[in-house]
Write a protein that holds these residues in place. Structure first.
Motif, PDB file in Angstrom:
ATOM      1  N   SER A  50       3.353   3.915 -10.243  1.00  9.94           N
ATOM      2  CA  SER A  50       3.833   3.074  -9.138  1.00  9.94           C
ATOM      3  C   SER A  50       4.507   1.806  -9.667  1.00  9.94           C
ATOM      4  O   SER A  50       4.056   1.222 -10.655  1.00  9.94           O
ATOM      5  N   TYR A  51       5.573   1.387  -8.971  1.00  8.40           N
ATOM      6  CA  TYR A  51       6.349   0.221  -9.376  1.00  8.40           C
ATOM      7  C   TYR A  51       6.635  -0.645  -8.152  1.00  8.40           C
ATOM      8  O   TYR A  51       6.759  -0.139  -7.031  1.00  8.40           O
ATOM      9  N   MET A  52       6.781  -1.968  -8.369  1.00 14.95           N
ATOM     10  CA  MET A  52       7.157  -2.882  -7.292  1.00 14.95           C
ATOM     11  C   MET A  52       7.867  -4.095  -7.870  1.00 14.95           C
ATOM     12  O   MET A  52       7.444  -4.649  -8.887  1.00 14.95           O
TER      13      MET A  52
ATOM     14  N   GLY B 103       1.591   0.335 -11.985  1.00 14.68           N
ATOM     15  CA  GLY B 103       0.248   0.900 -11.984  1.00 14.68           C
ATOM     16  C   GLY B 103       0.266   2.403 -12.105  1.00 14.68           C
ATOM     17  O   GLY B 103       1.302   3.057 -11.938  1.00 14.68           O
ATOM     18  N   GLN B 104      -0.905   2.974 -12.389  1.00 18.33           N
ATOM     19  CA  GLN B 104      -1.057   4.421 -12.481  1.00 18.33           C
ATOM     20  C   GLN B 104      -2.300   4.857 -11.714  1.00 18.33           C
ATOM     21  O   GLN B 104      -3.332   4.181 -11.736  1.00 18.33           O
ATOM     22  N   THR B 105      -2.169   5.990 -11.041  1.00 18.39           N
ATOM     23  CA  THR B 105      -3.281   6.598 -10.313  1.00 18.39           C
ATOM     24  C   THR B 105      -3.466   8.014 -10.840  1.00 18.39           C
ATOM     25  O   THR B 105      -2.487   8.756 -10.969  1.00 18.39           O
ATOM     26  N   LYS B 106      -4.717   8.389 -11.135  1.00 17.75           N
ATOM     27  CA  LYS B 106      -4.985   9.720 -11.679  1.00 17.75           C
ATOM     28  C   LYS B 106      -6.205  10.339 -11.026  1.00 17.75           C
ATOM     29  O   LYS B 106      -7.164   9.650 -10.680  1.00 17.75           O
TER      30      LYS B 106
ATOM     31  N   ILE C  20      -3.681  -1.439 -12.174  1.00 13.51           N
ATOM     32  CA  ILE C  20      -2.451  -2.140 -11.796  1.00 13.51           C
ATOM     33  C   ILE C  20      -2.294  -3.374 -12.677  1.00 13.51           C
ATOM     34  O   ILE C  20      -3.249  -4.140 -12.877  1.00 13.51           O
ATOM     35  N   LEU C  21      -1.091  -3.578 -13.186  1.00 12.54           N
ATOM     36  CA  LEU C  21      -0.741  -4.772 -13.942  1.00 12.54           C
ATOM     37  C   LEU C  21       0.421  -5.454 -13.233  1.00 12.54           C
ATOM     38  O   LEU C  21       1.427  -4.806 -12.917  1.00 12.54           O
TER      39      LEU C  21
ATOM     40  N   GLY D  38       0.790  -1.223   0.000  1.00 11.73           N
ATOM     41  CA  GLY D  38       0.000   0.000   0.000  1.00 11.73           C
ATOM     42  C   GLY D  38       0.819   1.269   0.000  1.00 11.73           C
ATOM     43  O   GLY D  38       0.280   2.358  -0.225  1.00 11.73           O
ATOM     44  N   MET D  39       2.118   1.194   0.239  1.00  4.48           N
ATOM     45  CA  MET D  39       2.970   2.372   0.175  1.00  4.48           C
ATOM     46  C   MET D  39       2.971   2.976  -1.224  1.00  4.48           C
ATOM     47  O   MET D  39       3.178   4.170  -1.395  1.00  4.48           O
ATOM     48  N   SER D  40       2.753   2.130  -2.238  1.00  3.31           N
ATOM     49  CA  SER D  40       2.792   2.609  -3.618  1.00  3.31           C
ATOM     50  C   SER D  40       1.511   2.339  -4.396  1.00  3.31           C
ATOM     51  O   SER D  40       1.263   3.004  -5.404  1.00  3.31           O
TER      52      SER D  40
END
Length: 400
Positions: A315-317, A276-279, A259-260, A153-155
């Motif tokens: 976001s990346y992980m 993933g991307q958040t907008k 998120i992928l 959840g940090m990212s």
């Protein structure tokens, strides 16, 4: 409050015992009492920012739910024949350290739903539940669960145990490794905020309830598809949140996040990754960092959402987990949350790309009890330039 929790536990224990003596005519029904108890010790701290907007802070003490959130609940089913069944789940979250309710002081704030299952078609559920991203993304991160600032959840805000009230959720049965899920919440039960030019112009707590007019509720659409075949696991999720029309007044867009991700189990280790991307908004503010708001346009209330058209985050992980024979499991992850250039104009503090590195270890003491430890270090935490955070924790989890 503590007495009320203890009474509930006793009540559920009695119910579970009674089911063991049900007459034979109810042999196709089941009722299970279960729970998790997790407590530990942690040291966490964050630095001051270069602008001195946030001062340094250190916290030392007992933690509740360091690895897995403390809970107790009931789940059951009634078989109707021909592959059909009625299912339900009631799950309460609480703080083991002070015996208070979690999830906004709700009695069954973690899960509260009833559903109908057809083994050849799928499952439809009604009530308070996880969104699809939380259901499907949990198998990717080695830090599935709480884990403080080491968690996914940090990212990825929508993948961090996002719970939606008043949700209708449908999931298909698995077909050739594929499974599809969609859901719609008529009123999420989350507090919403609306921001412009760095200021939260309105924090609307009325959206935590259920308004008579549908458009005046904070609503949400959740969806996802996953594929699982042997060592391969792939997932794609999409969530959209619709602002309260009365407060937003057509000035705010829907907040969206996708998120992928994927994972491959090499047996000696499991490698996973996600992007993933958040907008136009942030769910759960992508996690709090010791009470410090993630950005001056954000509110730090858990289970909240801020609508902000200037917000755009990539976001990346990358994660890895490896069993160490009978000596437990070690795991580590790297995460990054990269804000767009347009976000700087909407923030009082300089912003920068957040990077988080973390490592953990679990050791099974028995089939139900395990020891854990983890450490995490965040650079530009909360995407505030120059803000650093760190945590180290040890604890024990018991499941019944």
């Amino acid at each position: 409050m503590a007495r009320r929790i203890y009474k509930n536990i006793v009540f559920f224990c009695v119910l579970a015992l009674l089911t063991q003596f049900s007459p034979p005519t109810y042999a196709q029904s089941s009722l299970t009492l279960y729970g998790t108890l997790d407590a530990g010790f942690a040291i966490s701290k964050h630095s001051s920012t270069p602008s001195d907007r946030y001062g340094p802070e250190t916290s030392i003490g007992l933690i509740s739910g360091g690895q897995s959130g403390d809970r107790f609940g009931l789940k059951g089913s009634e078989q109707l024949g021909s592959g059909q069944a009625i299912k339900f789940q009631l799950e309460d979250g609480f703080n083991l350290g002070n015996a208070t309710y979690g999830q906004g002081r709700r009695l069954f704030g973690r899960q509260s739903w009833i559903g109908y299952e057809n083994q050849s078609a799928g499952l439809i559920q009604f009530g308070r539940q996880n969104n699809i991203a939380s259901d499907y993304m949990g198998q990717l991160s080695p830090f599935t669960g709480q884990y403080g600032n080491a968690s996914l959840g940090m990212s990825f805000g929508t993948a961090s145990a996002e719970r939606l009230s008043n949700l209708i959720k449908i999931q298909t049965t698995e077909l050739s490794g594929f499974k599809l899920g969609i859901g719609y919440s008529f009123s999420t039960g989350m507090t919403s905020g609306y921001a412009k030019s760095g200021d939260v112009v309105s924090l609307d707590r009325s959206t935590s309830g259920y308004n008579y007019s549908t458009v005046n509720n904070l609503r949400s659409f959740t969806s996802g598809i996953k594929y699982s075949d042997g060592p391969v696991y792939l997932v794609l999720t999409y969530d959209s949140f619709y602002p309260n029309a009365a407060t937003a007044n057509n000035d705010f867009k829907n907040a969206n996040a996708w998120i992928l991700g994927g994972a491959y189990d090499f047996e000696i280790f499991k490698l996973s990754g996600a992007y993933g991307q958040t907008k136009n908004g942030a769910v759960n503010t992508l996690q709090n960092v010791l009470g410090v708001v993630r950005n001056d346009t954000f509110d730090n209330t858990n289970s909240s959402i801020i609508f902000d058209s200037s917000l755009s985050i990539a976001s990346y992980m990358i994660g890895i987990a490896s069993p160490v024979s009978s000596y437990g499991q070690v795991f580590a992850a790297w995460q990054m949350a990269q804000p767009s250039g347009g976000m700087q104009s909407g923030s009082f503090s300089p912003i920068a790309t957040q990077r988080v590195v973390s490592a953990g270890y679990t050791y099974p003491l028995s089939k139900r009890t395990s020891f854990y430890s983890y450490a995490g270090y965040g650079m530009n935490s909360a995407m505030i330039d120059g803000l650093f955070s760190a945590v180290f924790a040890v604890g024990m989890t018991h499941k019944f």
